[in-house]
Enzyme design. Structure first.
Site, PDB file in Angstrom:
ATOM      1  CB  CYS A 123      -0.891  -0.036   1.259  1.00 16.99           C
ATOM      2  SG  CYS A 123      -1.626   1.460   1.636  1.00 16.99           S
ATOM      3  CB  CYS A 131      -2.971   4.821  -5.215  1.00 21.61           C
ATOM      4  SG  CYS A 131      -4.416   4.188  -4.298  1.00 21.61           S
TER       5      CYS A 131
END
Lengths: 236, 236
Positions: free
Chosen positions: A85, A197
């Site tokens: 992440c 992302c």
């Protein structure tokens, strides 16, 4: 004697991105035999506060759950840890301090991949927290690469709703919004895009959108670094 | 107080099958939010002797590595453990004995899914080790379901080469061989197929082969059982 290599993957943000990252690790090794693949342990526990909300001051911090994940990966024997992440790298230093195993930073891997393409400018698509943190921009600047950012209006109208559409499974709608943002960055002169992302490359692939020159996927860059590290350790 | 739910996945056999199984777990919950997905920890270490070779008496036992994986999953806090490989269930009792966390058996989940379809016969595609062990046949027989098995010739000409073709990444060639075996079982009167080796459903999907009535994928049946268990624990 060196500790055996075991890649710890801190996932859950979201759980699908952590599974996709494991595919990228398998593809990065590109081996004909199971036994040559990277040994890994994955902590994929999505019961963790929203990172974007926390950084916007609108929700609790995910740090306790992140530290718990890192401690568990140490307990299972991880020799190296990666965070699946981008935004969670906001807590990188605190997590490194809680870990015996070294953590690899996704922006280091990404910078290596971007620098290899020698662009003069890149368009960066990431959460507001990641943009504000400046990890990517500072590293790119050291290679004389200018970073073009989404505007506040583009973040509000395209990035945030696009991202949450992907998270709730509406990949097509999310992909359209994210592709609009990607096109805007190209129109302002970005030579390459960095899709920082985990939801973004996934959504753009799903709708078949491609920039004129291949974008850099930080998760893929990270997988390549992990594969190289594993292959180096195997050959020593 | 009950221990928090954490699904431990014993993978690595092969590493791709373990990643596919995680996708099946995400699909089985079918949730709109990340936070509702199953919390899981995955041991995906493919440096383990070949199960088929071991059961054929042609290679070392994978049991030490399997026990190590189960112990690691206990150490990371797994409350339940599943094995993402049909053949490795050969060592189920030994692994259960080495584990504080209960193990769920893939043949129990599969029998539940098969019995819900009320066939009078099924064709079972699995490794020789799984066929010889008889877990599936004995459970199906309790529901008065007859099990049709591949012949020794079909195992040698279609199953084994098909399976190893998938493992080395040649999914198209493997799919053709496995589809030929699947068709042979249907031609002998199997009403349903049970695709009890993780490579098989993956390869058949890849070449677009479908039986006239939906086949049962034990990994998918297992994912459904895990999702139900997690949802029960959340609601209590």
């Amino acid at each position: 004697m060196a500790e055996p290599f075991l890649l710890g993957v801190l996932g859950g943000m979201g759980p699908l991105a952590a599974v996709d990252f494991q595919y990228q690790l398998l593809r990065a090794v590109n081996s004909a035999s199971d036994q040559q693949q990277i040994p890994m342990a994955v902590w994929n526990v999505p019961q963790i506060p929203d990172r974007q909300q926390a950084l916007a001051g609108r929700g609790p911090s995910p740090l306790p759950q992140l530290i718990d994940g890192v401690e568990r990966l140490n307990r299972i024997g991880a020799s190296h840890i990666v965070i699946a992440c981008n935004t969670a790298h906001h807590w990188f230093e605190a997590l490194q301090a809680a870990s015996r195993a070294p953590l690899l930073h996704i922006a280091d891997a990404t910078t290596e991949a971007v620098a290899a393409l020698s662009p003069t400018s890149v368009g960066l698509i990431a959460t507001q927290g990641t943009l504000d943190a400046g990890w990517f921009q500072r590293r790119f600047a050291r290679h004389n690469i200018e970073t073009l950012l989404p505007t506040a209006a583009e973040m509000a109208s395209d990035f945030v709703p696009g991202c949450y559409a992907v998270k709730r499974g509406d990949v097509a709608a999310g992909g359209e919004q994210l592709a609009r943002l990607a096109q805007a960055l190209l129109d302002r002169g970005a030579e390459r895009l960095v899709l920082a992302c985990t939801e973004v490359p996934l959504a753009l692939r799903a709708i078949g959108w491609q920039p004129p020159r291949a974008a850099v996927d930080p998760a893929e860059a990270m997988a390549a670094v992990c594969a190289r590290l594993w292959q180096q350790q195997r050959s020593t």
